[in-house]
Design a protein around this motif. Structure first.
Motif, mmCIF file in Angstrom:
data_model
loop_
_atom_site.group_PDB
_atom_site.id
_atom_site.type_symbol
_atom_site.label_atom_id
_atom_site.label_comp_id
_atom_site.label_asym_id
_atom_site.label_seq_id
_atom_site.Cartn_x
_atom_site.Cartn_y
_atom_site.Cartn_z
ATOM 1 N N ARG A 205 14.265 13.834 39.497
ATOM 2 C CA ARG A 205 15.004 14.985 40.013
ATOM 3 C C ARG A 205 15.226 14.934 41.532
ATOM 4 O O ARG A 205 16.322 15.192 42.018
ATOM 5 C CB ARG A 205 14.273 16.269 39.644
ATOM 6 C CG ARG A 205 14.877 17.506 40.278
ATOM 7 C CD ARG A 205 14.349 18.763 39.685
ATOM 8 N NE ARG A 205 12.983 19.026 40.120
ATOM 9 C CZ ARG A 205 12.327 20.138 39.861
ATOM 10 N NH1 ARG A 205 12.916 21.087 39.157
ATOM 11 N NH2 ARG A 205 11.107 20.318 40.285
ATOM 12 N N ALA A 206 14.147 14.581 42.262
ATOM 13 C CA ALA A 206 14.236 14.631 43.729
ATOM 14 C C ALA A 206 15.267 13.650 44.273
ATOM 15 O O ALA A 206 15.755 13.814 45.389
ATOM 16 C CB ALA A 206 12.872 14.353 44.334
ATOM 17 N N LYS A 208 18.245 13.196 43.236
ATOM 18 C CA LYS A 208 19.638 13.619 43.066
ATOM 19 C C LYS A 208 20.163 14.197 44.374
ATOM 20 O O LYS A 208 19.589 15.137 44.914
ATOM 21 C CB LYS A 208 19.768 14.654 41.953
ATOM 22 C CG LYS A 208 21.207 15.147 41.846
ATOM 23 C CD LYS A 208 21.596 15.673 40.507
ATOM 24 C CE LYS A 208 23.089 15.957 40.517
ATOM 25 N NZ LYS A 208 23.483 17.059 39.684
ATOM 26 N N PRO A 209 21.275 13.666 44.892
ATOM 27 C CA PRO A 209 21.841 14.242 46.111
ATOM 28 C C PRO A 209 22.497 15.588 45.801
ATOM 29 O O PRO A 209 22.810 15.891 44.653
ATOM 30 C CB PRO A 209 22.891 13.216 46.546
ATOM 31 C CG PRO A 209 23.256 12.482 45.299
ATOM 32 C CD PRO A 209 22.069 12.548 44.379
#
Lengths: 324, 678
Positions: A205-206, A208-209
């Protein structure tokens, strides 16, 4: 005290859901010790008349996997509904229509012609097709007929709970069995899985821009995928944002994007339309000329966005397929 | 389980709107049908729901029947949603428990079958009843208004609006694309029908703009981006370089006299190319601001716009200690905050080359009307002498009306000003040259104060009027008298004969068109256009200077062709509307904002989509956060949220779906138990 009676049944499915029951491994012994299995065609030999002999509501719970496609499946669903206190739609096909539900892009006639006549591996000079009734050596065997459309279980009979997934995980299955045995159940009609989208649980998740700006959609079999980065950030269609979590993020864990088998959250009526709307809004191009090349990365939109949930969606079936 | 939800009690009203609705929809039948739907406590039909008695009826019924939802089937919400919300609020209910159905534009006005229109009205009403049952009470938020105003376009409309606002104490940013304000009016010689000098009445207003402490004038500039919403717009303006520092230039123009080019050499835009100018120039003597500019395409110190520093820079020497000339000046983007915007971007004259049979560009002595304005002007290229491109002086002149107007092949609309300016030019040309003047017209349109009298005056002066659309302008002589002349071929529809009239000069009365970039400007300010491309007013009669975007007003020819008096009146109206908005001090925000539910998975799909940058990401909770003060309720994020975790007040999914189901459900009406959602 008599043990509660439990039934397992399969309709239009691949058998994978049955595998999950077996995947409970030694835990299955604990379940078997507490219940009395009255129907489980994949493992034990039962006949229709055994089932018919039971009183209505005598079965505590039936786990039914598979979509409803044939007359036999429909009548078995109705029979099991009558005999069971609880009916659980088990797995993506019973829950949403599943992979068999993709047949709703074609009519029965198209499917029969393809399967019995035109498919490249078929040799059938007499163009023989399955018949409802056939005369052989003085016997008249009956075969079930196929409906025009594939339906979810709850489009045929009243369903109490849904266990999502293709197949549901052993963990969710155990939790559901425990809840049923203890009587500690959520409101009727609930899907027995978390109600947030998969991203919430995804370890990628982290990465993802904030702004993915798709310029191309890359198909997983054509690219070496980064094992840590968000698939959408890599331009790979991932249905995680539109799909209920609870699967243990198995596909992303195996470096494959989510294909949506847990179906939408309770707040969404059409999973495919939602992910389409979300991905479409994030395409970088603004004109038809700019957008067109990007879309070439999705050669099969229905198979991509409605892989498991076409019969349960607002679309349901191709409009020109006859009813019934 | 005992439900604690309050009972739904809907009051339904169907409006006759005089004959507007009642003539095509059986209103009593609609009321009777809706009256038996679940949740409906009373259903009435009434002649004019928007009238005071109509509104009082709603208030009385709320008290008497304990209504907790109100649905009115009448006209468009644009027209009367506010009226009925206020009536419902006055009756003691939250105004958002009201819902409106449009059975005028959506049923009575667009159908010719009374039974079918009535059936459709019932279905629309049924959908609204279902939706209304789920309506929630919502609070309204007050937002302060920025008192600044942006005026786009420095023609007479923009100038008048800017001065009106500035005089009222508001700060105005006036943005003009050209190097000077003044617009088309600055090019005109005289104005009809009074024949007062255009410059004499315009230039004092231009100077007033230049000198006004409340006006920031940015010429040679373009609006490039508009964000925000009524009361709080953020506008980006691109200021193109003029290579002269506006603060330091005194307007002495010594640089022009000392330019390395001794003689003017390049076509002068202000004089429609009929005169010449130097690379360093001022558009016209009364230009505002009084600041020169350098054309980098022709200045020797540049090569095709790129600085080379090869010129002797005699202009810089002439400027001396003022040091105003700055060849290194760069384009700048400025950001300003305003509460209201007035768009007054004007028009483009019709391109007469689209009517090749009139010979413009082929025959040098065919002119456009705007060229003739400069030709008859004392400060024009010929100092007001009527000298043709070939050096001759005309003894006969034709003016062809409706070029690019009232013509299915080009533009269908009447440009409104051409008849009058053609007569004005006829008068001026006759006065300046003594030539015979022929006007070729379809109809003479002179509907203004003193206009018909002006037409009479021209007739008395001996100007000829020939009714007929000219077929062709040709130099092909059939008789000796036509040799060396331009021949007008026309059917004189009053005399019933085809005529050939030889003249020396032809003036084409060009129509008015939207600017080529009107669509881009429309999008910039989120306005609508008519099919012809002029900006669309909110209501043709009752909101003629408002647009469909709150806080954006229009004035002048960008809304449609009009003359100077109408333009000035409209500019004043736009300024008054902007003042009325600003002086309210605040606006009530429509409570249609989006909100993130606790189930957000943090997928970030919504973040880049918000046109108002109202969505942020909370790194602690890994969830999207919507700033409801910035949200304008466009719904983009709501539609795009893949897990359905963004809701929108006034447009919750259950409300929208139940409305759709109400539209699609088949009769007989099923009767689900309706209950309010908390």
């Amino acid at each position: 005290m008599p043990r509660p009676k439990v039934a397992f049944y399969w309709c239009a499915s691949c058998g994978g859901c049955e595998e999950t029951v077996v995947d409970l491994a030694e835990d299955i012994l604990g379940v078997v010790a507490q219940v009395d299995i009255v129907l489980w065609p994949v493992a034990l030999d039962f006949k229709y008349h055994h089932l018919e002999a039971l009183a209505d509501g005598e079965i505590a719970v039936t786990f039914l996997n598979g979509a409803i496609r044939s007359t036999e499946q429909e009548s078995m669903a109705q029979l099991l509904r009558r005999k069971s206190q609880l009916l659980v739609a088990y797995g993506a096909c019973a829950h949403l229509g599943g992979i068999p539900g993709l047949a709703n892009q074609f009519g029965r006639e198209d499917i029969l012609r393809s399967n019995y006549e035109t498919a490249p591996t078929v040799v059938n000079e007499g163009k023989t097709r399955p018949q409802a009734v056939t005369e052989i050596n003085g016997y008249r065997p009956h075969l079930p007929e196929q409906h025009q459309v594939v339906r979810t279980l709850d489009q045929v009979v009243d369903v109490d709970y849904f266990l999502p997934g293709c197949p549901p995980t052993p963990e969710l299955t155990k939790a559901a069995v425990a809840a049923i045995l203890s009587g500690n159940l959520p409101p009727k009609g609930s899907v027995l899985a978390p109600d947030t989208a998969l991203c919430e649980a995804c370890p990628r998740r982290a990465t993802k821009p904030a702004d993915v700006k798709f310029t191309e959609f890359r198909r997983p079999h054509r690219h070496l995928l980064d094992p840590q980065q968000c698939f959408l950030a890599q331009g790979v269609v991932c249905l995680g944002p539109a799909t209920r979590s609870g699967c243990g993020v198995q596909c992303p864990g195996g470096n494959m994007p989510c294909t949506g088998c847990f179906g939408p959250t309770s707040r969404v009526r059409d999973q495919g339309a939602k992910i389409l709307s979300s991905l479409g809004a994030n395409v970088a191009g603004r004109t038809a000329e700019e957008i067109e090349p990007t879309l070439r990365g999705i050669p099969d939109p229905v198979g991509t966005f409605y892989r498991y949930a076409l019969p349960a969606s607002l679309l349901r079936r191709r409009v020109d397929i006859p009813h019934a | 389980m005992v439900s604690l939800k309050p009972e739904i009690r809907i009051g339904f009203y169907v409006c006759h709107c005089g004959h507007n609705i009642a003539s095509m929809v059986d209103c009593a039948d609609v009321a009777a049908y809706v009256g038996q739907l679940p949740g409906v406590v009373l259903a009435r039909d009434y002649k004019y729901m928007c009238s005071d008695p109509g509104q009082e009826l709603i208030q009385k019924d709320i008290a008497e029947f304990g209504l907790n939802r109100v649905v009115v089937a009448s006209c468009s919400p644009l027209l009367h949603e506010h009226t009925f919300r206020a009536a419902v609020a006055a009756g003691g209910l939250n105004p958002f428990l009201f819902h409106m159905v449009n059975i005028r534009e959506h049923a009575s006005w667009v159908h010719t079958d009374r039974a079918a229109a009535t059936a459709k009205a019932k279905v629309l009403a049924r959908a609204a009843i279902r939706r209304a049952a789920l309506a929630r009470e919502l609070p309204q938020r007050q937002i302060p208004i920025n008192p600044g105003v942006l005026v786009v376009g420095g023609g007479i409309a923009g100038i008048h609006a800017a001065l009106t606002l500035a005089e009222a104490g508001k700060h105005v940013w006036l943005i003009e694309r050209e190097a000077s304000i003044g617009g088309h009016m600055a090019k005109f010689d005289k104005t009809f029908p009074t024949l007062d000098c255009a410059a004499c009445i315009l230039t004092p207003k231009m100077s007033a703009v230049g000198a006004h402490p409340n006006i920031t004038l940015w010429s040679h500039s373009d609006v490039v981006q508009v964000d925000g919403y009524v009361g709080n717009y953020t506008v980006k303006v691109r200021r193109r370089p003029r290579y002269v520092n506006e603060e330091l230039c005194t307007g002495c123009q010594e640089c022009i006299g000392n330019c390395i080019y001794k003689e003017p050499k390049f076509p002068d835009e202000f004089n429609e190319g009929l005169g010449k100018r130097k690379p360093i120039h001022i558009p016209f003597p009364q230009a505002t601001p009084q600041v020169v500019l350098i054309d980098p395409q022709v200045c020797l110190n540049f090569k095709r716009g790129v600085l080379t520093d090869r010129c002797k820079k005699t202009c810089v020497e002439a400027c001396g200690d003022r040091k105003a000339i700055d060849f290194t000046q760069k384009e700048e983007t400025k950001e300003i905050q305003v509460g209201a915007i007035i768009v007054a971007t004007g028009f483009k004259p019709f391109d007469v080359r689209r009517v090749p049979q009139y010979g413009y560009g082929t025959y040098p002595n065919v002119y456009t009307a705007l060229e003739v304005e400069r030709l008859v002007n004392a400060s024009g290229p010929t100092a007001g002498e009527i000298v043709l491109r070939d050096g001759r002086r005309p003894s006969a002149i034709a003016i062809i009306h409706c070029v690019g107007s009232r013509d299915k092949k080009t533009n269908r609309w009447c440009s409104r000003v051409c008849c009058m300016y053609s007569m004005k030019l006829a008068h001026l040309l006759k006065e300046h040259s003594g030539a015979e003047l022929y006007n070729f017209y379809i109809d003479i349109r002179a509907p203004g104060k003193g206009y018909e009298e002006f037409y009479d005056k021209l007739n008395e002066e001996g100007v000829h009027f020939i009714r007929g659309r000219v077929g062709e302008v040709t130099d092909w002589a059939m008789i000796p008298e036509e040799e060396g002349k331009l021949v007008i071929r026309v059917e004189d529809t009053l005399a019933g004969v085809v005529r050939r009239i030889p003249v020396d000069m032809v003036v084409l009365a060009t129509g008015l068109e939207p600017h080529a970039d009107a669509q881009a400007v429309r999008r910039l300010f989120n306005m609508s256009c008519g099919t012809e491309g002029f900006f669309l007013e909110r209501h043709p009669k009752l909101a003629p200077v408002s647009t469909f975007t709150d806080g954006v007003y229009i004035a002048g020819c960008c809304q449609g062709p009009r003359d100077i008096p109408d333009t000035v009146a409209q500019a004043g109206a736009a300024a008054a509307e902007a003042l009325a908005l600003i002086d309210r001090g605040h606006i009530l925000q429509e409570p249609n904002t989006a909100h993130v539910l606790a189930d957000c998975s943090g997928c970030k799909s919504c973040l880049p989509l918000c046109p108002y940058t109202a969505i942020g990401f909370d790194e602690a909770t890994h969830q999207a956060v919507i700033n409801e003060a910035l949200c304008k309720g466009c719904g983009t994020c709501v539609a795009a949220c893949p897990s359905g975790s963004i809701g929108q007040h006034l447009f919750e999914d259950d409300e929208v779906f139940s409305e759709i189901e109400g539209l699609l459900t088949a009769d007989p009406e099923p009767t689900p138990a309706l209950a309010a959602t908390p």
